[in-house]
Design an enzyme around this catalytic site. Sequence first.
Site, PDB file in Angstrom:
ATOM      1  CB  ALA A  78      17.106  41.628   4.478  1.00  0.00           C
TER       2      ALA A  78
ATOM      3  N   PRO B 189      13.071  35.365   8.425  1.00  0.00           N
ATOM      4  CG  PRO B 189      12.997  34.170  10.381  1.00  0.00           C
ATOM      5  CD  PRO B 189      13.754  35.111   9.593  1.00  0.00           C
TER       6      PRO B 189
ATOM      7  CG  ASP C 253      20.764  41.238  -4.859  1.00  0.00           C
ATOM      8  OD1 ASP C 253      20.617  42.154  -3.665  1.00  0.00           O
ATOM      9  OD2 ASP C 253      21.810  40.978  -5.181  1.00  0.00           O
TER      10      ASP C 253
ATOM     11  CB  CYS D 133      21.574  40.963  15.213  1.00  0.00           C
ATOM     12  SG  CYS D 133      21.766  39.405  13.773  1.00  0.00           S
TER      13      CYS D 133
HETATM   14  C1  LIG Z   1      19.059  39.536   9.542  1.00  0.00           C
HETATM   15  S1  LIG Z   1      18.240  38.600   8.693  1.00  0.00           S
HETATM   16  C2  LIG Z   1      16.481  39.151   8.429  1.00  0.00           C
HETATM   17  C3  LIG Z   1      15.551  38.747   9.577  1.00  0.00           C
HETATM   18  C4  LIG Z   1      14.227  39.309   9.330  1.00  0.00           C
HETATM   19  N1  LIG Z   1      14.179  40.616   9.017  1.00  0.00           N
HETATM   20  C5  LIG Z   1      13.509  38.998  10.348  1.00  0.00           C
HETATM   21  O1  LIG Z   1      13.186  39.858  11.245  1.00  0.00           O
HETATM   22  O2  LIG Z   1      12.933  37.974  10.404  1.00  0.00           O
HETATM   23  C6  LIG Z   1      19.002  39.065   6.950  1.00  0.00           C
HETATM   24  C7  LIG Z   1      18.202  38.323   5.886  1.00  0.00           C
HETATM   25  O3  LIG Z   1      18.853  39.193   4.552  1.00  0.00           O
HETATM   26  C8  LIG Z   1      18.703  38.117   3.659  1.00  0.00           C
HETATM   27  N2  LIG Z   1      19.693  38.733   2.727  1.00  0.00           N
HETATM   28  C9  LIG Z   1      20.700  38.543   2.371  1.00  0.00           C
HETATM   29  N3  LIG Z   1      21.411  39.425   1.123  1.00  0.00           N
HETATM   30  C10 LIG Z   1      20.397  39.825   0.703  1.00  0.00           C
HETATM   31  C11 LIG Z   1      20.281  40.635  -0.221  1.00  0.00           C
HETATM   32  N4  LIG Z   1      21.233  40.896  -1.065  1.00  0.00           N
HETATM   33  N5  LIG Z   1      18.858  40.910  -0.522  1.00  0.00           N
HETATM   34  C12 LIG Z   1      17.927  40.648  -0.059  1.00  0.00           C
HETATM   35  N6  LIG Z   1      17.989  39.810   1.167  1.00  0.00           N
HETATM   36  C13 LIG Z   1      18.987  39.535   1.395  1.00  0.00           C
HETATM   37  C14 LIG Z   1      19.094  36.981   4.213  1.00  0.00           C
HETATM   38  O4  LIG Z   1      18.568  35.877   3.297  1.00  0.00           O
HETATM   39  C15 LIG Z   1      18.489  36.790   5.491  1.00  0.00           C
HETATM   40  O5  LIG Z   1      17.052  36.252   5.476  1.00  0.00           O
END
Ligand SMILES: C[S@@+](CC[C@H](N)C(=O)[O-])C[C@H]1O[C@@H](n2cnc3c(N)ncnc32)[C@H](O)[C@@H]1O
Length: 728
Positions: free
Chosen positions: A400, A403, A451, A525
Site C-alpha cells: 500500500a 504516495p 487490490d 498510523c
Molecule cells: C497509509 S497509506 C500508505 C502510505 C504509504 N505507505 C507511504 O508511505 O507513502 C495506505 C494506502 O493504502 C491504500 N489502500 C487501501 N486499501 C488498499 C488495498 N486493499 N490494497 C492496496 N492498497 C490499499 C490507500 O490507497 C493508501 O494509499
Amino acid sequence: MGVGRRMKKQGPPPPLDESLVTKKRKVPLPENGVAKKRRTSGEELGTRPTKALAGKPANSGLKHSTKGSFGNGKKRQADKKNGSVKENAVGNARARTTPVSKEVLDGEVSEDEDGVDDPDIMEDELEGVAVGGLDALGSSDDEDLVGADEFLDSDSDVVDSDTEMRRGMWSDEDDEDAEEKLTAANIVGLSGRLDAQTAQDDLNAQAELEEDAMRTNIAGDRPKILADSDDDSEAGGTKLAPDLQLLRTRITDTIRVLDDFAKLAEEGRSRAEYTAQILKDICAYYGYSPFLAEKLYNLFPPREAFAFFEANESLRPVVLRTNTLRTHRRQLAQALINRGVTLEPVGKWSKVGLQVFESQVPLGATPEYLAGHYILQAASSFLPVMVLAPQEHERVLDMAAAPGGKTTHIAALMKNTGCIFANDANKNRAKGLIGNIHRLGAKNTIVCNYDALEFPKVIGGFDRVLLDAPCSGTGVIAKDASVKTNKTEKDFMRLPHLQKQLLLAAIDSVDHASKTGGYIVYSTCSVTVEENEQVVQYALNKRPNVKLVSTGLTFGKEGFTSYMGKTFHPSLKETRRYYPHAYNVDGFFVSKFKKVGPTAANATGAHVGAGDGVKADAADGKVDHTPVTDGEEQADDFGGFDDEEDQVYIERARKTSLRRKGTDPKSRKSSAKTNGTTDKARDVPKVTEETVATSNGDAKADATEKSPKTVHASKKKEAGLKKSVARR
Ligand SMILES: C[S@@+](CC[C@H](N)C(=O)[O-])C[C@H]1O[C@@H](n2cnc3c(N)ncnc32)[C@H](O)[C@@H]1O
C-alpha cells in the site's frame, strides 16, 4: 516570506507532570509576564493551531529546539547581542506564525490527496514550517538502525562545546571549514539562550503549578467535581456554550482524583462516575465523539490520556528525509540553510532526517525539492522502512505504497538495486506515487494498481514485504481533526478486517526461504488495539509459519500483551507503539514478522481460493469472511502454488484466449512454445500508466491490458505469471 511554527525537537518527552497537563491554551493570555512565560514553557506539547488565541506566541518553546540550532547565523547573533533572549524568542515566534504559502506547497506536494490514514500527508498539508534549532547532523547518510539510547538522548546529545558540536555535525567529512564557519556563529548565542530558556521554563512550570493549585483549591481539599444532579450546564452541559476554562480545570481536577482516589474522591462516589465525567468533559473540550474519546482514553492511565489528547491539538514537527539517491544530508542542509531554512538533524536515530524549524522559502517548491533531494515526511514514517531494512539486490513489495514516502525510502536504502513492486489500490494516489518515484529518482521500482488482497497471486516470492496499512488515522488526529468525529464503531470492525486480510496476503507473498530476508513489516498510523495488536495476533493465529521478531527499534513503547481482558501472545512485546505526547511524532505502530516456513496448504486467507466460506475468527470472535481454500493449491515458497500444475492452467488459459479470438490454438501451439517469452511479456502484473526502469536502467516492463479484476478470475494463470515476472 514563508514562515512557520516553532516546534519541539523530535525525541522523548519530559515526564508527564503538571507542566504538561495544566496548560490553559484556550484561556486568553493574562497580561502579566508569568502567564506569557508559562505558555512559552508549555510548548513542551507544541502548538494548538486550531484553537490558538490571538496574540498568543505560537510554539515559542526554545528549550529543546534551539540547542545547536542550525540556520542563518545572523539572527542568532542578533539575539545574543540583544541579550533579551526571552523576549526575542517570544517575539520571533509570534512573527513566525505566518504559514508558508499554501498554494506553492500544494503545487508541489499534493500527490497524496486524501491521506486521512497517511502519516505522510504532512507533505500535502504543510502550512508552515517551524523555527528552531539543531544539534548534530549524523555522520553518514547510510541509514542504520540505532538503539533506544541514541533516540532518547537525542536532545541531551547536544553538547555545549564548540568542537564537539562540529564533530557531531559533520564527522563524516574531512573538510569542515565551511561548516565551522556556519555553526560557530550560532553556538555561543544558542548555548546561552538555551540555558536562560531552561531556567525560565522551570520557573514558569512552578508558577503554573502554584497558580493551578490556588485556583482549583485542590491543594489539600477534595475537589468538588461531580454534580449533585445531572445538571452540569455550568461547564460542558448543553444549555450554554461550554466554558472551556472550567472544563479544563475539571479535567485536571478529575485526573488528580483518579490518581489518588482514596484520598481525593468525594464520599460515596465511584471511580466509574469520575471516569464518565472526564470522558464527557474530554468530548466537550476537544470535540471527540464519545465513542472515540472512550476508545482512546482507555489506552492510557488518565493523566497520560490527557497528555495524548493535548498532543493531538498540536502539529508535529516538519521533517524532511534526505534522498540519498540524489544527495547527502550535509549538502542538503547546507543548501537549505543558504535559502534561509533553519533546521537540525531529526535525532541520532536517523541519519537522513532533518527537522525544519523555520523557513523563508516554501519547502515544497525549492530547487532542491524539485530536484528530488528530499521529501517532506513525518518522522514516524521513517520507522517502518528502517524496520524493514531492505537489502541491496532484494525483491521487495510495498503493498500500500501511495504516495510513496516509504517506497522511495526503500529504494534509497537498496541504492536503486534489486526490484521494488510499489502497489496501491487507489489509482489517483498511485499517480502521486509515480510522481514521487520519478522526482526522487527511484529506478528499481515498478508501480502497480491492485487490490493488495490479490497478492501473492499477482506476484509473490518477495524477500521482504511492507504493509503500511490503510487505517483509521487515530495517530494523526493533529493533522486531520475530522477523525475525532467521523470514525464509528463500524470503521473499527471494517478496517481491522481489511488489515487482517491484507496482512495474511503480505505474509503469503514472502519467500520464507529467502537467503537474505523473509520478513514482513506491518505498520499503521493508528493507535487502537483493534488495528494493531489484534491484527498481529490474528496473523499469528492464522499463519503459524510466522513469528514476531524484534523491530530493532529499542525506542518506542512495547505493544500490548494484554488489553481490557484480552490476552495476546507474549511476543507482542516486540512490536512498538509511538505516541505524539511521548515522542513528539505521529501516533504509529510497527511490527516485524519473520516467515519461517511455507504457508500450509490448508491455510485460509485473502489470497486463497475463490471460495465463499465464512467462519468465526478465533482471535476476536467476530465473523470472518475469509474465503476458505478449496485445497487445490499446494504450499510452496510463495504460499501455495505449484509450477507444474500452474503450467497446465496457463496452457489451458492460453488456448481459451486464442479460441475467443477465433484462432485455432493448435495452429499456435508451436509458436508459443518456440517463443517462450510471449506469454511472459504479456503477463506481467498490470503496471499503472507507466513503468519505471529496472535497476540496469533499460529494462522496461510491459503494461498489460489486464485490469486488477481479471486477476482474481484467472488465479491459476496468475500463479504462473508471478513466477515468470519473478524471474525477469
Ligand atoms: C497509509 S497509506 C500508505 C502510505 C504509504 N505507505 C507511504 O508511505 O507513502 C495506505 C494506502 O493504502 C491504500 N489502500 C487501501 N486499501 C488498499 C488495498 N486493499 N490494497 C492496496 N492498497 C490499499 C490507500 O490507497 C493508501 O494509499
